[in-house]
Design a protein around this motif. Sequence first.
Motif, PDB file in Angstrom:
ATOM      1  N   LYS A   1      44.631  48.030  45.678  1.00  0.00           N
ATOM      2  CA  LYS A   1      45.631  47.103  46.209  1.00  0.00           C
ATOM      3  C   LYS A   1      45.003  45.726  46.425  1.00  0.00           C
ATOM      4  O   LYS A   1      45.569  44.698  46.065  1.00  0.00           O
ATOM      5  CB  LYS A   1      46.138  47.653  47.545  1.00  0.00           C
ATOM      6  CG  LYS A   1      47.611  47.476  47.735  1.00  0.00           C
ATOM      7  CD  LYS A   1      48.064  48.262  48.949  1.00  0.00           C
ATOM      8  CE  LYS A   1      49.458  47.841  49.357  1.00  0.00           C
ATOM      9  NZ  LYS A   1      49.892  48.564  50.567  1.00  0.00           N
ATOM     10  N   LYS A   2      43.797  45.730  46.992  1.00  0.00           N
ATOM     11  CA  LYS A   2      43.079  44.495  47.299  1.00  0.00           C
ATOM     12  C   LYS A   2      42.679  43.747  46.034  1.00  0.00           C
ATOM     13  O   LYS A   2      42.693  42.508  45.992  1.00  0.00           O
ATOM     14  CB  LYS A   2      41.800  44.887  48.060  1.00  0.00           C
ATOM     15  CG  LYS A   2      41.407  43.953  49.162  1.00  0.00           C
ATOM     16  CD  LYS A   2      40.371  44.618  50.047  1.00  0.00           C
ATOM     17  CE  LYS A   2      39.153  43.742  50.196  1.00  0.00           C
ATOM     18  NZ  LYS A   2      38.082  44.433  50.951  1.00  0.00           N
ATOM     19  N   TRP A   3      42.315  44.486  45.013  1.00  0.00           N
ATOM     20  CA  TRP A   3      41.749  43.874  43.800  1.00  0.00           C
ATOM     21  C   TRP A   3      42.751  43.752  42.650  1.00  0.00           C
ATOM     22  O   TRP A   3      42.382  43.353  41.547  1.00  0.00           O
ATOM     23  CB  TRP A   3      40.534  44.693  43.324  1.00  0.00           C
ATOM     24  CG  TRP A   3      39.280  44.375  44.076  1.00  0.00           C
ATOM     25  CD1 TRP A   3      39.159  43.496  45.115  1.00  0.00           C
ATOM     26  CD2 TRP A   3      37.977  44.913  43.836  1.00  0.00           C
ATOM     27  NE1 TRP A   3      37.856  43.462  45.540  1.00  0.00           N
ATOM     28  CE2 TRP A   3      37.106  44.323  44.781  1.00  0.00           C
ATOM     29  CE3 TRP A   3      37.455  45.824  42.924  1.00  0.00           C
ATOM     30  CZ2 TRP A   3      35.746  44.622  44.821  1.00  0.00           C
ATOM     31  CZ3 TRP A   3      36.100  46.117  42.973  1.00  0.00           C
ATOM     32  CH2 TRP A   3      35.253  45.526  43.911  1.00  0.00           C
ATOM     33  N   ARG A   4      43.979  44.137  42.911  1.00  0.00           N
ATOM     34  CA  ARG A   4      44.977  44.165  41.834  1.00  0.00           C
ATOM     35  C   ARG A   4      45.035  42.858  41.055  1.00  0.00           C
ATOM     36  O   ARG A   4      45.137  42.853  39.835  1.00  0.00           O
ATOM     37  CB  ARG A   4      46.349  44.491  42.434  1.00  0.00           C
ATOM     38  CG  ARG A   4      47.407  44.765  41.400  1.00  0.00           C
ATOM     39  CD  ARG A   4      48.611  45.405  42.035  1.00  0.00           C
ATOM     40  NE  ARG A   4      48.351  46.771  42.487  1.00  0.00           N
ATOM     41  CZ  ARG A   4      49.078  47.397  43.407  1.00  0.00           C
ATOM     42  NH1 ARG A   4      50.083  46.801  43.990  1.00  0.00           N
ATOM     43  NH2 ARG A   4      48.802  48.638  43.741  1.00  0.00           N
ATOM     44  N   TYR A   5      44.974  41.722  41.750  1.00  0.00           N
ATOM     45  CA  TYR A   5      45.070  40.430  41.065  1.00  0.00           C
ATOM     46  C   TYR A   5      43.723  39.736  40.938  1.00  0.00           C
ATOM     47  O   TYR A   5      43.626  38.640  40.391  1.00  0.00           O
ATOM     48  CB  TYR A   5      46.079  39.533  41.796  1.00  0.00           C
ATOM     49  CG  TYR A   5      47.442  40.187  41.869  1.00  0.00           C
ATOM     50  CD1 TYR A   5      48.207  40.382  40.714  1.00  0.00           C
ATOM     51  CD2 TYR A   5      47.934  40.661  43.081  1.00  0.00           C
ATOM     52  CE1 TYR A   5      49.430  41.029  40.777  1.00  0.00           C
ATOM     53  CE2 TYR A   5      49.173  41.293  43.144  1.00  0.00           C
ATOM     54  CZ  TYR A   5      49.913  41.478  41.985  1.00  0.00           C
ATOM     55  OH  TYR A   5      51.114  42.116  42.050  1.00  0.00           O
ATOM     56  N   ARG A   6      42.694  40.348  41.471  1.00  0.00           N
ATOM     57  CA  ARG A   6      41.347  39.752  41.474  1.00  0.00           C
ATOM     58  C   ARG A   6      40.609  40.127  40.187  1.00  0.00           C
ATOM     59  O   ARG A   6      39.884  39.314  39.623  1.00  0.00           O
ATOM     60  CB  ARG A   6      40.617  40.300  42.693  1.00  0.00           C
ATOM     61  CG  ARG A   6      39.338  39.645  43.056  1.00  0.00           C
ATOM     62  CD  ARG A   6      38.960  40.156  44.469  1.00  0.00           C
ATOM     63  NE  ARG A   6      37.603  39.844  44.829  1.00  0.00           N
ATOM     64  CZ  ARG A   6      37.206  38.661  45.264  1.00  0.00           C
ATOM     65  NH1 ARG A   6      38.087  37.683  45.387  1.00  0.00           N
ATOM     66  NH2 ARG A   6      35.947  38.446  45.564  1.00  0.00           N
ATOM     67  N   TYR A   7      40.800  41.368  39.753  1.00  0.00           N
ATOM     68  CA  TYR A   7      40.169  41.845  38.519  1.00  0.00           C
ATOM     69  C   TYR A   7      41.243  42.049  37.454  1.00  0.00           C
ATOM     70  O   TYR A   7      42.440  42.076  37.763  1.00  0.00           O
ATOM     71  CB  TYR A   7      39.414  43.154  38.796  1.00  0.00           C
ATOM     72  CG  TYR A   7      38.145  42.896  39.560  1.00  0.00           C
ATOM     73  CD1 TYR A   7      36.941  42.729  38.896  1.00  0.00           C
ATOM     74  CD2 TYR A   7      38.172  42.754  40.950  1.00  0.00           C
ATOM     75  CE1 TYR A   7      35.779  42.447  39.608  1.00  0.00           C
ATOM     76  CE2 TYR A   7      37.011  42.472  41.659  1.00  0.00           C
ATOM     77  CZ  TYR A   7      35.819  42.316  40.976  1.00  0.00           C
ATOM     78  OH  TYR A   7      34.676  42.019  41.668  1.00  0.00           O
ATOM     79  N   HIS A   8      40.824  42.228  36.210  1.00  0.00           N
ATOM     80  CA  HIS A   8      41.793  42.412  35.143  1.00  0.00           C
ATOM     81  C   HIS A   8      42.630  43.665  35.389  1.00  0.00           C
ATOM     82  O   HIS A   8      43.850  43.659  35.210  1.00  0.00           O
ATOM     83  CB  HIS A   8      41.085  42.507  33.790  1.00  0.00           C
ATOM     84  CG  HIS A   8      42.029  42.664  32.640  1.00  0.00           C
ATOM     85  ND1 HIS A   8      42.689  41.587  32.068  1.00  0.00           N
ATOM     86  CD2 HIS A   8      42.447  43.757  31.977  1.00  0.00           C
ATOM     87  CE1 HIS A   8      43.465  42.029  31.103  1.00  0.00           C
ATOM     88  NE2 HIS A   8      43.339  43.335  31.020  1.00  0.00           N
ATOM     89  N   ALA A   9      41.965  44.745  35.791  1.00  0.00           N
ATOM     90  CA  ALA A   9      42.686  45.996  36.046  1.00  0.00           C
ATOM     91  C   ALA A   9      41.818  46.933  36.867  1.00  0.00           C
ATOM     92  O   ALA A   9      40.589  46.914  36.758  1.00  0.00           O
ATOM     93  CB  ALA A   9      43.059  46.668  34.725  1.00  0.00           C
TER      94      ALA A   9
END
Length: 273
Positions: free
Chosen positions: A61-69
Amino acid sequence: MSRHSHDHVLILTPLKNAAAYLPTYFDLVDQLDYPKSKISLAFLVSDTTDDTVALLRAQQKKWRYRYHAVHIHEKDFRFDLPEDQRHQFQLQPLRRSFMARSRNYLLASALRPEHDFVLWLDVDVVKYSANILKDLISVNEDVVVPNCLRLTEDGSFWGYDKNNWQETEASLNLQKELDPDYVLLEGYFEFLTNRYLMVDMPTHLGLFNKVPLDGVGATFTLVKADVHREGANFPSFPFQHQVETEGFAKMAKAMGFNVIGLPGYIIYHAMNA
Ligand SMILES: Nc1nc2c(ncn2[C@@H]2O[C@H](COP(=O)(O)OP(=O)(O)OP(=O)(O)O)[C@@H](O)[C@H]2O)c(=O)[nH]1
Ligand SMILES: [Mg+2]
């Protein structure tokens, strides 16, 4: 010209009851000096009773938009191995064969056309340089592994990943007499293999001093994605006397790929059992 920049890394980590290691694992990945838009992560959680999946979901949830996937896969093999017997000699071929099946399942589930490299990263690797991804990619080999030691309190040198090795004349001679289905293992006094381990090689010859290897582990192993696409994976059955990661190295080499170690490039595994 293709717009594709050929530097997208898929980080693959198999997990089993790994909650205790995940916070450090995520911190280290997040510290990598590498564009996060060029990193995808995928996990396979198997036979787990702790809150590994809950922690992964929170991170996703935290990294959904931070990393590609960030993808989480789950599959139980119902392989019940008592924690205190995990490293017992006789159980290793079976344990490693289930690890091989886990890695293959994760690879087949996660690999997408956009991925240029696959980084196999074990959850209990607890220290590595922020530059490591750029550095290993710059080495430009089909398969490349740094040298994995144990993190010790007093900084003493203690090799951890004995699965990175070269065959020797003695190790090859010994295999001539061996039943084809006999699985060789490093680091067990029950059967000495005579391999030359990367943890025993000189480490002072520079970060990028390359040595050819015949076996690798997967604590931190960078693979050109096409090596996997062409079919090199982790044998769950004896292939040239090896299973799982060392079997992968054997298979990759049999297909003509380069397998390279960097004895001077040190990373650290947790000090457990
Ligand atoms: N999916 C899956 N992952 C596993 C299984 N066993 C271990 N793992 C994970 O695979 C990676 C390597 O396993 P480890 O248990 O660390 O293996 P090891 O490094 O040989 O052994 P240790 O010295 O105990 O660390 C870790 O990320 C584990 O969480 C399993 O049966 N299934
Ligand atoms: Mg480990």
